[in-house]
Design an enzyme around this catalytic site. Structure first.
Site, PDB file in Angstrom:
ATOM      1  N   ASP A  11       0.852  -1.192   0.000  1.00 27.87           N
ATOM      2  CA  ASP A  11       0.000   0.000   0.000  1.00 27.87           C
ATOM      3  C   ASP A  11       0.889   1.244   0.000  1.00 27.87           C
ATOM      4  O   ASP A  11       2.094   1.157   0.171  1.00 27.87           O
ATOM      5  CB  ASP A  11      -0.973  -0.007   1.192  1.00 27.87           C
ATOM      6  CG  ASP A  11      -0.260   0.033   2.534  1.00 27.87           C
ATOM      7  OD1 ASP A  11       0.656  -0.770   2.750  1.00 27.87           O
ATOM      8  OD2 ASP A  11      -0.610   0.877   3.380  1.00 27.87           O
ATOM      9  N   ASP A  62       0.569 -17.601  -3.749  1.00 29.03           N
ATOM     10  CA  ASP A  62       1.181 -16.554  -4.555  1.00 29.03           C
ATOM     11  C   ASP A  62       0.116 -15.905  -5.431  1.00 29.03           C
ATOM     12  O   ASP A  62      -0.001 -16.189  -6.616  1.00 29.03           O
ATOM     13  CB  ASP A  62       2.303 -17.147  -5.420  1.00 29.03           C
ATOM     14  CG  ASP A  62       2.900 -16.095  -6.355  1.00 29.03           C
ATOM     15  OD1 ASP A  62       2.785 -14.890  -6.044  1.00 29.03           O
ATOM     16  OD2 ASP A  62       3.474 -16.496  -7.394  1.00 29.03           O
TER      17      ASP A  62
HETATM   18  O1  G3I Z   1      -1.140  -8.979  19.317  1.00 31.90           O
HETATM   19  C1  G3I Z   1      -1.752 -10.244  19.105  1.00 31.90           C
HETATM   20  C2  G3I Z   1      -1.191 -11.258  20.067  1.00 31.90           C
HETATM   21  O2  G3I Z   1      -1.506 -10.870  21.365  1.00 31.90           O
HETATM   22  C3  G3I Z   1      -1.782 -12.627  19.728  1.00 31.90           C
HETATM   23  O3  G3I Z   1      -1.165 -13.602  20.522  1.00 31.90           O
HETATM   24  C4  G3I Z   1      -1.521 -12.956  18.262  1.00 31.90           C
HETATM   25  C5  G3I Z   1      -2.162 -14.266  17.856  1.00 31.90           C
HETATM   26  O4  G3I Z   1      -2.291 -14.361  16.456  1.00 31.90           O
HETATM   27  O5  G3I Z   1      -2.058 -11.943  17.460  1.00 31.90           O
HETATM   28  C6  G3I Z   1      -1.474 -10.696  17.687  1.00 31.90           C
HETATM   29  O6  G3I Z   1      -2.010  -9.752  16.815  1.00 31.90           O
HETATM   30  C7  G3I Z   1      -1.576  -9.838  15.482  1.00 31.90           C
HETATM   31  C8  G3I Z   1      -0.857  -8.550  15.119  1.00 31.90           C
HETATM   32  O7  G3I Z   1      -0.511  -8.541  13.771  1.00 31.90           O
HETATM   33  C9  G3I Z   1       0.420  -8.370  15.919  1.00 31.90           C
HETATM   34  O8  G3I Z   1       1.338  -9.365  15.658  1.00 31.90           O
HETATM   35  C10 G3I Z   1      -2.772 -10.030  14.590  1.00 31.90           C
HETATM   36  O9  G3I Z   1      -3.337 -11.305  14.824  1.00 31.90           O
HETATM   37  C11 G3I Z   1      -2.371  -9.906  13.136  1.00 31.90           C
HETATM   38  O10 G3I Z   1      -3.506  -9.950  12.299  1.00 31.90           O
HETATM   39  C12 G3I Z   1      -1.623  -8.604  12.912  1.00 31.90           C
HETATM   40  O11 G3I Z   1      -1.157  -8.572  11.589  1.00 31.90           O
HETATM   41  C13 G3I Z   1      -0.666  -7.319  11.153  1.00 31.90           C
HETATM   42  C14 G3I Z   1      -1.480  -6.859   9.935  1.00 31.90           C
HETATM   43  O12 G3I Z   1      -0.946  -5.667   9.440  1.00 31.90           O
HETATM   44  C15 G3I Z   1      -2.954  -6.632  10.275  1.00 31.90           C
HETATM   45  O13 G3I Z   1      -3.105  -5.623  11.213  1.00 31.90           O
HETATM   46  C16 G3I Z   1       0.786  -7.515  10.738  1.00 31.90           C
HETATM   47  O14 G3I Z   1       1.583  -7.792  11.893  1.00 31.90           O
HETATM   48  C17 G3I Z   1       1.299  -6.265  10.056  1.00 31.90           C
HETATM   49  O15 G3I Z   1       2.583  -6.542   9.509  1.00 31.90           O
HETATM   50  C18 G3I Z   1       0.363  -5.825   8.927  1.00 31.90           C
HETATM   51  O16 G3I Z   1       0.820  -4.607   8.444  1.00 31.90           O
HETATM   52  C19 G3I Z   1       0.210  -4.135   7.254  1.00 31.90           C
HETATM   53  C20 G3I Z   1      -0.294  -2.736   7.560  1.00 31.90           C
HETATM   54  O17 G3I Z   1      -1.351  -2.815   8.488  1.00 31.90           O
HETATM   55  C21 G3I Z   1      -0.726  -2.013   6.283  1.00 31.90           C
HETATM   56  N1  G3I Z   1       0.321  -2.036   5.304  1.00 31.90           N
HETATM   57  C22 G3I Z   1       0.746  -3.362   4.942  1.00 31.90           C
HETATM   58  C23 G3I Z   1       1.269  -4.123   6.152  1.00 31.90           C
HETATM   59  C24 G3I Z   1       1.737  -5.518   5.777  1.00 31.90           C
HETATM   60  O18 G3I Z   1       0.711  -6.399   5.482  1.00 31.90           O
HETATM   61  O1  9MR Z   2      -3.800  -3.482   0.490  1.00 36.36           O
HETATM   62  C1  9MR Z   2      -4.015  -3.567   1.889  1.00 36.36           C
HETATM   63  C2  9MR Z   2      -2.797  -4.141   2.568  1.00 36.36           C
HETATM   64  O2  9MR Z   2      -1.703  -3.277   2.403  1.00 36.36           O
HETATM   65  C3  9MR Z   2      -3.084  -4.406   4.038  1.00 36.36           C
HETATM   66  O3  9MR Z   2      -2.049  -5.156   4.597  1.00 36.36           O
HETATM   67  C4  9MR Z   2      -4.377  -5.151   4.213  1.00 36.36           C
HETATM   68  C5  9MR Z   2      -4.756  -5.304   5.678  1.00 36.36           C
HETATM   69  O4  9MR Z   2      -4.906  -4.071   6.278  1.00 36.36           O
HETATM   70  O5  9MR Z   2      -5.433  -4.511   3.552  1.00 36.36           O
HETATM   71  C6  9MR Z   2      -5.228  -4.398   2.166  1.00 36.36           C
HETATM   72  O6  9MR Z   2      -6.318  -3.763   1.586  1.00 36.36           O
HETATM   73  C7  9MR Z   2      -7.460  -4.566   1.422  1.00 36.36           C
HETATM   74  C8  9MR Z   2      -8.540  -4.096   2.377  1.00 36.36           C
HETATM   75  O7  9MR Z   2      -8.153  -4.327   3.719  1.00 36.36           O
HETATM   76  C9  9MR Z   2      -9.833  -4.799   2.084  1.00 36.36           C
HETATM   77  N1  9MR Z   2     -10.221  -4.635   0.690  1.00 36.36           N
HETATM   78  C10 9MR Z   2      -9.212  -5.151  -0.230  1.00 36.36           C
HETATM   79  C11 9MR Z   2      -7.884  -4.481  -0.040  1.00 36.36           C
HETATM   80  C12 9MR Z   2      -6.830  -5.119  -0.924  1.00 36.36           C
HETATM   81  O8  9MR Z   2      -6.917  -4.685  -2.197  1.00 36.36           O
END
Ligand code: G3I
Ligand code: 9MR
Length: 542
Positions: free
Chosen positions: A155, A511
């Site tokens: 993103d 993928d």
């Molecule tokens: O904090 C809890 C923990 O207490 C629990 O034990 C564990 C069990 O699964 O979950 C933990 O929370 C997780 C959190 O990351 C912290 O590790 C969530 O389940 C998990 O869904 C969450 O994922 C994050 C994701 O965003 C959704 O929020 C990823 O770490 C993080 O790298 C990812 O980052 C995204 C940005 O939001 C948007 N840009 C792209 C980026 C990469 O995908």
């Molecule tokens: O593209 C987004 C990605 O960078 C994030 O990790 C993810 C979770 O926050 O969300 C993706 O965006 C999606 C959105 O959450 C839901 N609609 C589809 C989007 C992907 O195209």
């Protein structure tokens, strides 16, 4: 499953045989490029690897140590693999180059980007202060300027928390191996000159981070973002308004830690970059004191904002990390008084778990810190984490460092940071077994894993072709931008994508662009790869 990029001359070399059912004593043959049999044998009995649901045996081919291309044949299957003295040169360059490819607010020119040249997007010179971030001096709707920085991921948004660990990891690469990087050129626009190229790239993001601090109070905005995620468009097609959202304690502390490290690194470049170091240090101090006065402002996603949250409601580790970095950079007792070694407890670092970043910095500065803080205990903690990883490498069915709980969203970031910890343990102890474990664990990212993918785009026989990366989708080039590490397997499947082979933590990966939970790319997952490949190369030569 094998390292699809290259095994290294003089290092250990493992190949895994995997099957759906258990097996015993399977015969294999290895040929060189002129079809001579140079090794043959039978596997051990397979072990069940519950993380992928497969049965696994390991063949140690370390005794083959001549550069070349080889074939490994078993049953009707055959793969070819390489052994080289320096098998990762191109991979190192491209993994680093990802940061250039992900720069906001600039055009990429053909000279540096080749076919990935593109127009400028996201000038970010008219950014709106969101209601959640309003203050007396900067009411909602105020326009500020915060250009540059790297896009977080697939993103186009820019998040301070995740920039924190990413920028720290690259700064640490330089701080730990300064001579190596002073002699290393990268093909980026700032190539050459008085500042090492790695630091030039880091400046691109630091300049943005500095602009995320409110000069009126030292607080730091959590993110700079559109209200929603954009479609699959090139950067210059983006039309959403951009906002800075909520000042948080986590952002202030990540910012303080990173700018404190940067201040001491750039102190050596005063003539090339006058006053930069002092600016960074003042920014670090201001952010830290804001955090002390506002210790528990956790990120709360406003109703009208949909983009990544990077929320964290345990900031003990971030407080310790910032205090440690500020103390190292200032030697000021005020920061020492905030350091509580017993509170620095974490495992392999991640964007939400920064305790071990503090341990890494303490270990590196041990001699100057030993009169002031309990360096021995801190180093023991770092070695305890490394010992566990080394033990897992040596005893797990696949001979890798990953265990069941490591398969989270961004599991390849975990695998990368495992390498950083093993490498730091080697640096601390000169014990080669940590380095051996690191080389074996590196194979995981390049193919010796539960999916059969080499996870870095463009490197390996089977690599991600459709990562969740808007530029790679929109640029009309069939192959994705090279050098990006895909997020990696985990069983959450939050994207609801179809096509996952199964639900096992180590093999739940697809993928496909739709799989943002396993196949996205980010700056924080590439950073430990860059760190490790260069550190290992440094040791390979010395
Ligand atoms: O904090 C809890 C923990 O207490 C629990 O034990 C564990 C069990 O699964 O979950 C933990 O929370 C997780 C959190 O990351 C912290 O590790 C969530 O389940 C998990 O869904 C969450 O994922 C994050 C994701 O965003 C959704 O929020 C990823 O770490 C993080 O790298 C990812 O980052 C995204 C940005 O939001 C948007 N840009 C792209 C980026 C990469 O995908
Ligand atoms: O593209 C987004 C990605 O960078 C994030 O990790 C993810 C979770 O926050 O969300 C993706 O965006 C999606 C959105 O959450 C839901 N609609 C589809 C989007 C992907 O195209």
């Amino acid at each position: 499953r094998y390292n699809q990029v290259s095994y290294l001359k003089g290092r250990n070399k493992l190949i895994n045989i995997v099957a759906i059912s258990g097996f015993t004593n399977k015969s294999y043959t290895i040929y060189n490029s002129t079809d001579d049999i140079i090794m043959s044998g039978t596997t051990d009995n397979s072990d069940f690897w519950s993380d992928s649901g497969e049965h696994v045996a390991t063949v140690d081919i370390s005794s083959i140590d001549t550069e070349g291309v080889y074939r490994f044949a078993i049953d009707e299957m055959e793969v070819s693999f390489n052994i080289q003295e320096d098998g990762y040169q191109e991979l190192r360059e491209q993994a680093f180059k990802y940061y250039y490819y992900n720069r906001a607010s600039t055009a990429l020119t053909p000279v540096y980007a080749g076919e990935y040249a593109r127009n400028e997007g996201h000038p970010d010179n008219r950014v709106i202060v969101h209601a959640s971030a309003a203050s007396a001096e900067r009411p909602a709707g105020t326009i500020i300027s915060a250009p540059k920085g790297w896009y977080d991921a697939g993103d186009y948004n820019k998040y301070i928390v995740n920039s924190g660990i990413s920028t720290y990891t690259l700064l640490a690469a330089y701080e730990h191996y300064p001579t190596f990087y002073q002699n290393l050129d990268f093909t980026i626009p700032e190539q050459g000159g008085d500042i090492p190229d790695i630091l030039d790239e880091i400046i691109w993001n630091l300049d943005w981070m500095l602009a995320m601090q409110d000069p009126n109070d030292g607080g730091v905005y959590h993110k700079l973002t559109g209200l929603n995620f954009s479609g699959n468009i090139m950067p210059d097609q983006y039309t959403f308004d951009r906002y800075v959202v909520q000042k948080t304690t986590a952002a202030a502390l990540n910012f303080a830690a990173v700018t404190a490290v940067a201040a001491r690194v750039f102190a050596s470049y005063e003539s090339a970059k006058p006053t930069y170091s002092a600016t960074l240090l003042q920014a670090a101090k201001n952010a830290y004191s804001w955090a002390k006065s506002n210790p528990n402002i956790y990120y709360t996603q406003p109703n009208d904002v949909q983009t990544g949250a990077y929320g964290d409601d345990n900031l003990t580790d971030e407080f310790q990390w910032a205090a440690v970095e500020l103390f190292i950079s200032t030697n000021d007792a005020q920061y020492k008084d905030d350091i509580v070694i017993n509170e620095i407890d974490g495992g392999v670092p991640g964007w939400q778990d920064t305790a071990t970043l503090a341990l890494i910095s303490i270990a590196h500065h041990a001699s100057s810190l030993s009169n002031d803080i309990d360096v021995l205990t801190a180093n023991d903690k770092l070695l305890t984490i490394a010992d566990q990883l080394r033990n897992t490498v040596n005893t797990s069915p696949m001979k890798i460092a990953m265990t069941t709980n490591d398969y989270v969203w961004g599991s390849n970031g975990v695998a990368g940071n495992q390498l950083v910890v093993l490498i730091r343990a080697y640096e601390l102890t000169a014990n080669e077994t940590y380095l051996d474990a690191a080389y074996k664990a590196l194979d995981y990212l390049l193919g010796r894993n539960g999916t059969g993918y080499s996870f870095v785009t463009g490197f390996g026989d089977k690599t991600p072709l459709d990562p969740h990366h808007r530029i790679s989708v929109a640029d009309n080039i069939s192959l994705p931008v090279p050098g990006m590490i895909s997020g990696g397997p985990h069983s959450g499947q939050q994207d609801g994508c179809s096509g996952y082979p199964n639900n096992n933590p180590a093999s739940s990966f697809v993928d496909d662009y739709c799989s943002y939970s396993t196949n996205e790319v980010t700056i924080n997952w590439n950073a430990p790869l860059v760190y490790s490949l260069h550190a290992l190369h440094n040791y390979q030569n010395s």
